[in-house]
Design a protein around this motif. Structure first.
Motif, PDB file in Angstrom:
ATOM      1  N   PHE A  89       0.852  -1.184   0.000  1.00 41.39           N
ATOM      2  CA  PHE A  89       0.000   0.000   0.000  1.00 41.39           C
ATOM      3  C   PHE A  89       0.891   1.237   0.000  1.00 41.39           C
ATOM      4  O   PHE A  89       2.088   1.165   0.272  1.00 41.39           O
ATOM      5  CB  PHE A  89      -0.912   0.007   1.235  1.00 41.39           C
ATOM      6  CG  PHE A  89      -1.953  -1.081   1.229  1.00 41.39           C
ATOM      7  CD1 PHE A  89      -3.221  -0.845   0.740  1.00 41.39           C
ATOM      8  CD2 PHE A  89      -1.648  -2.348   1.710  1.00 41.39           C
ATOM      9  CE1 PHE A  89      -4.183  -1.858   0.726  1.00 41.39           C
ATOM     10  CE2 PHE A  89      -2.590  -3.361   1.703  1.00 41.39           C
ATOM     11  CZ  PHE A  89      -3.864  -3.116   1.208  1.00 41.39           C
ATOM     12  N   LEU A  90       0.287   2.371  -0.300  1.00 43.68           N
ATOM     13  CA  LEU A  90       1.005   3.645  -0.355  1.00 43.68           C
ATOM     14  C   LEU A  90       0.428   4.605   0.674  1.00 43.68           C
ATOM     15  O   LEU A  90      -0.791   4.741   0.783  1.00 43.68           O
ATOM     16  CB  LEU A  90       0.858   4.267  -1.749  1.00 43.68           C
ATOM     17  CG  LEU A  90       1.339   5.712  -1.927  1.00 43.68           C
ATOM     18  CD1 LEU A  90       2.865   5.784  -1.876  1.00 43.68           C
ATOM     19  CD2 LEU A  90       0.813   6.291  -3.241  1.00 43.68           C
ATOM     20  N   LEU A  91       1.299   5.256   1.440  1.00 43.84           N
ATOM     21  CA  LEU A  91       0.870   6.410   2.238  1.00 43.84           C
ATOM     22  C   LEU A  91       1.133   7.634   1.370  1.00 43.84           C
ATOM     23  O   LEU A  91       2.281   7.997   1.137  1.00 43.84           O
ATOM     24  CB  LEU A  91       1.621   6.487   3.564  1.00 43.84           C
ATOM     25  CG  LEU A  91       1.149   7.517   4.603  1.00 43.84           C
ATOM     26  CD1 LEU A  91       1.545   8.934   4.252  1.00 43.84           C
ATOM     27  CD2 LEU A  91      -0.366   7.432   4.822  1.00 43.84           C
ATOM     28  N   ALA A  92       0.075   8.207   0.867  1.00 43.66           N
ATOM     29  CA  ALA A  92       0.177   9.330  -0.067  1.00 43.66           C
ATOM     30  C   ALA A  92      -0.315  10.606   0.597  1.00 43.66           C
ATOM     31  O   ALA A  92      -0.885  10.588   1.688  1.00 43.66           O
ATOM     32  CB  ALA A  92      -0.636   9.030  -1.323  1.00 43.66           C
ATOM     33  N   VAL A 119      -8.055   4.006  -0.429  1.00 42.89           N
ATOM     34  CA  VAL A 119      -8.528   3.118   0.630  1.00 42.89           C
ATOM     35  C   VAL A 119      -9.180   3.960   1.729  1.00 42.89           C
ATOM     36  O   VAL A 119     -10.378   3.852   1.983  1.00 42.89           O
ATOM     37  CB  VAL A 119      -7.370   2.276   1.206  1.00 42.89           C
ATOM     38  CG1 VAL A 119      -7.879   1.385   2.336  1.00 42.89           C
ATOM     39  CG2 VAL A 119      -6.724   1.426   0.109  1.00 42.89           C
ATOM     40  N   ALA A 120      -8.386   4.809   2.380  1.00 41.54           N
ATOM     41  CA  ALA A 120      -8.913   5.673   3.442  1.00 41.54           C
ATOM     42  C   ALA A 120      -7.913   6.768   3.766  1.00 41.54           C
ATOM     43  O   ALA A 120      -6.707   6.543   3.707  1.00 41.54           O
ATOM     44  CB  ALA A 120      -9.214   4.856   4.693  1.00 41.54           C
ATOM     45  N   PRO A 121      -8.390   7.948   4.135  1.00 39.46           N
ATOM     46  CA  PRO A 121      -7.479   8.978   4.627  1.00 39.46           C
ATOM     47  C   PRO A 121      -7.063   8.648   6.052  1.00 39.46           C
ATOM     48  O   PRO A 121      -7.704   7.839   6.727  1.00 39.46           O
ATOM     49  CB  PRO A 121      -8.327  10.249   4.569  1.00 39.46           C
ATOM     50  CG  PRO A 121      -9.728   9.764   4.772  1.00 39.46           C
ATOM     51  CD  PRO A 121      -9.787   8.400   4.133  1.00 39.46           C
ATOM     52  N   ILE A 255      -4.152   6.343   2.651  1.00 40.07           N
ATOM     53  CA  ILE A 255      -3.652   5.065   2.158  1.00 40.07           C
ATOM     54  C   ILE A 255      -4.273   4.737   0.805  1.00 40.07           C
ATOM     55  O   ILE A 255      -5.495   4.836   0.629  1.00 40.07           O
ATOM     56  CB  ILE A 255      -3.964   3.931   3.155  1.00 40.07           C
ATOM     57  CG1 ILE A 255      -3.352   4.226   4.521  1.00 40.07           C
ATOM     58  CG2 ILE A 255      -3.472   2.584   2.622  1.00 40.07           C
ATOM     59  CD1 ILE A 255      -1.851   4.194   4.567  1.00 40.07           C
ATOM     60  N   TYR A 256      -3.410   4.333  -0.128  1.00 44.35           N
ATOM     61  CA  TYR A 256      -3.843   3.918  -1.461  1.00 44.35           C
ATOM     62  C   TYR A 256      -3.300   2.516  -1.758  1.00 44.35           C
ATOM     63  O   TYR A 256      -2.311   2.077  -1.164  1.00 44.35           O
ATOM     64  CB  TYR A 256      -3.338   4.891  -2.530  1.00 44.35           C
ATOM     65  CG  TYR A 256      -4.102   6.182  -2.558  1.00 44.35           C
ATOM     66  CD1 TYR A 256      -5.114   6.406  -3.476  1.00 44.35           C
ATOM     67  CD2 TYR A 256      -3.819   7.191  -1.631  1.00 44.35           C
ATOM     68  CE1 TYR A 256      -5.825   7.596  -3.484  1.00 44.35           C
ATOM     69  CE2 TYR A 256      -4.533   8.375  -1.624  1.00 44.35           C
ATOM     70  CZ  TYR A 256      -5.531   8.567  -2.561  1.00 44.35           C
ATOM     71  OH  TYR A 256      -6.245   9.743  -2.554  1.00 44.35           O
ATOM     72  N   THR A 298     -15.447   5.808   3.618  1.00 41.78           N
ATOM     73  CA  THR A 298     -15.506   4.677   2.702  1.00 41.78           C
ATOM     74  C   THR A 298     -14.505   4.914   1.567  1.00 41.78           C
ATOM     75  O   THR A 298     -14.166   6.068   1.272  1.00 41.78           O
ATOM     76  CB  THR A 298     -16.900   4.526   2.075  1.00 41.78           C
ATOM     77  OG1 THR A 298     -17.185   5.702   1.308  1.00 41.78           O
ATOM     78  CG2 THR A 298     -17.963   4.335   3.156  1.00 41.78           C
ATOM     79  N   PRO A 299     -14.045   3.847   0.903  1.00 40.19           N
ATOM     80  CA  PRO A 299     -13.155   4.047  -0.257  1.00 40.19           C
ATOM     81  C   PRO A 299     -13.778   4.932  -1.334  1.00 40.19           C
ATOM     82  O   PRO A 299     -13.087   5.753  -1.934  1.00 40.19           O
ATOM     83  CB  PRO A 299     -12.917   2.621  -0.753  1.00 40.19           C
ATOM     84  CG  PRO A 299     -13.019   1.779   0.489  1.00 40.19           C
ATOM     85  CD  PRO A 299     -14.138   2.418   1.279  1.00 40.19           C
TER      86      PRO A 299
END
Length: 325
Positions: A89-92, A119-121, A255-256, A298-299
């Motif tokens: 996953f990516l923390l963007a 995914v979610a902030p 998160i992405y 929600t996503p």
């Protein structure tokens, strides 16, 4: 309510999450969260705060991996091209998901909307500005006057072209009609050190991270670019209080996953993130830092939020004249 304040309120509102039963089979292997920025900054600190709780919730190790470069686009591109199997996953941030679009143009190696799935902030990030004590200024008015009187003489730092710190500083200069050289560093710690030593004149970042230098007197916070003062530095005025009108600067982290990641995995991860952010100790720590948790998303809502952020920031970045280094 000003437009950006409404957007901040939207970012902090809650909505329910549903958990599909068939997502319970995931995960079966360790999970990596790629932080696209260096150690010691807000992205790294906040992600490491929630990682142990995510591991506890999901029953697998959650490992943080820093992949630094090009304003967070190196890490984002790595995850965008990773297998969509729920292991990476990516923390963007707003930087590599919205600001990078106008900054890099056709050179951006991934499409934030098509190649990654929200995914979610995690947290909402106010931005503050700090100036080196070696400048000899004691408040924002003196700081602004100094920059205006010395076009191009001073420099400012950030963790990379296209980061929220870069755009916050560039927009500030545009607002006051001044110019300064942009210097990039590999991580925020190096940027803070450069300000303390007087190698650069100023930088922009999370108020809680700037607060220790402000209190020590090695640098002085000029303002926070939000409607309200930060609980991390309650003595520091807002941008409006120092005469900057409706100037605002903020970011958010989230998160992405690579596009194509099965929706049950995305939903399960979103539920786990929300559960971690709801932990009283974690939530209290974020409140202390002045970076409130963005719970209950929600996503789909996160996806729609990104589209609205792109609509907001792309024209503002273009108007600022900022470019990737």
């Amino acid at each position: 309510m000003p437009a950006l304040r409404r957007r901040a309120a939207l970012a902090l509102a809650a909505s329910p999450l549903a958990l599909p039963a068939h997502a319970q089979t995931w995960p079966t292997r360790p999970i990596r969260i790629v932080v696209a920025f260096g150690t010691g900054g807000g992205t790294d600190i906040t992600t490491r705060l929630i990682a142990p709780k995510l591991s506890e919730i999901l029953g697998q190790p959650v490992v943080i991996e820093n992949r630094v470069g090009a304003g967070g686009t190196v890490g984002a591109d790595y995850v965008a091209k990773s297998p969509p199997n729920g292991e990476v996953f990516l923390l963007a941030t707003v930087s590599n998901m919205a600001l990078a679009i106008p900054l890099y143009g056709s050179r951006l190696p991934y499409d934030p909307v098509k190649d990654l799935v929200g995914v979610a902030p995690t947290v909402f990030i106010p931005i503050g500005m700090i100036a080196s004590s070696k400048l000899g200024v004691t408040n924002a008015q003196e700081f602004i006057a100094l920059l205006r009187a010395n076009p191009g003489r001073y420099s400012y730092g950030s963790a990379g072209a296209g980061t929220s710190g870069h755009i916050a500083s560039s927009s500030f200069l545009s607002r006051i009609g001044a110019t300064a050289e942009h210097v990039t560093y590999r991580n925020p710690g190096q940027t803070f050190l450069a300000v303390n030593q007087g190698e650069i004149a100023f930088t922009s970042d999370i108020p809680a991270l700037l607060a220790p230098f402000h209190r020590a007197g090695t640098a002085r916070m000029m303002f926070v670019a939000t409607d309200d003062r930060s609980p991390a530095v309650p003595d520091v005025p807002t941008a409006r209080e120092v005469g900057l009108g409706d100037y605002k600067a903020y970011s958010w982290y989230g998160i992405y996953a690579p596009a194509g990641t099965p929706s049950p995995i995305v939903t399960r991860m979103a539920q786990a993130i929300d559960q971690a952010l709801s932990d009283p100790a974690i939530n209290a720590r974020f409140d202390e830092m002045g970076t409130p948790a963005m719970r209950g998303w929600t996503p789909q809502r996160f996806h729609d939020f990104l589209l609205s952020e792109i609509d907001l920031w792309v024209p503002l970045v273009r108007a600022s004249g900022a470019r990737a280094d």
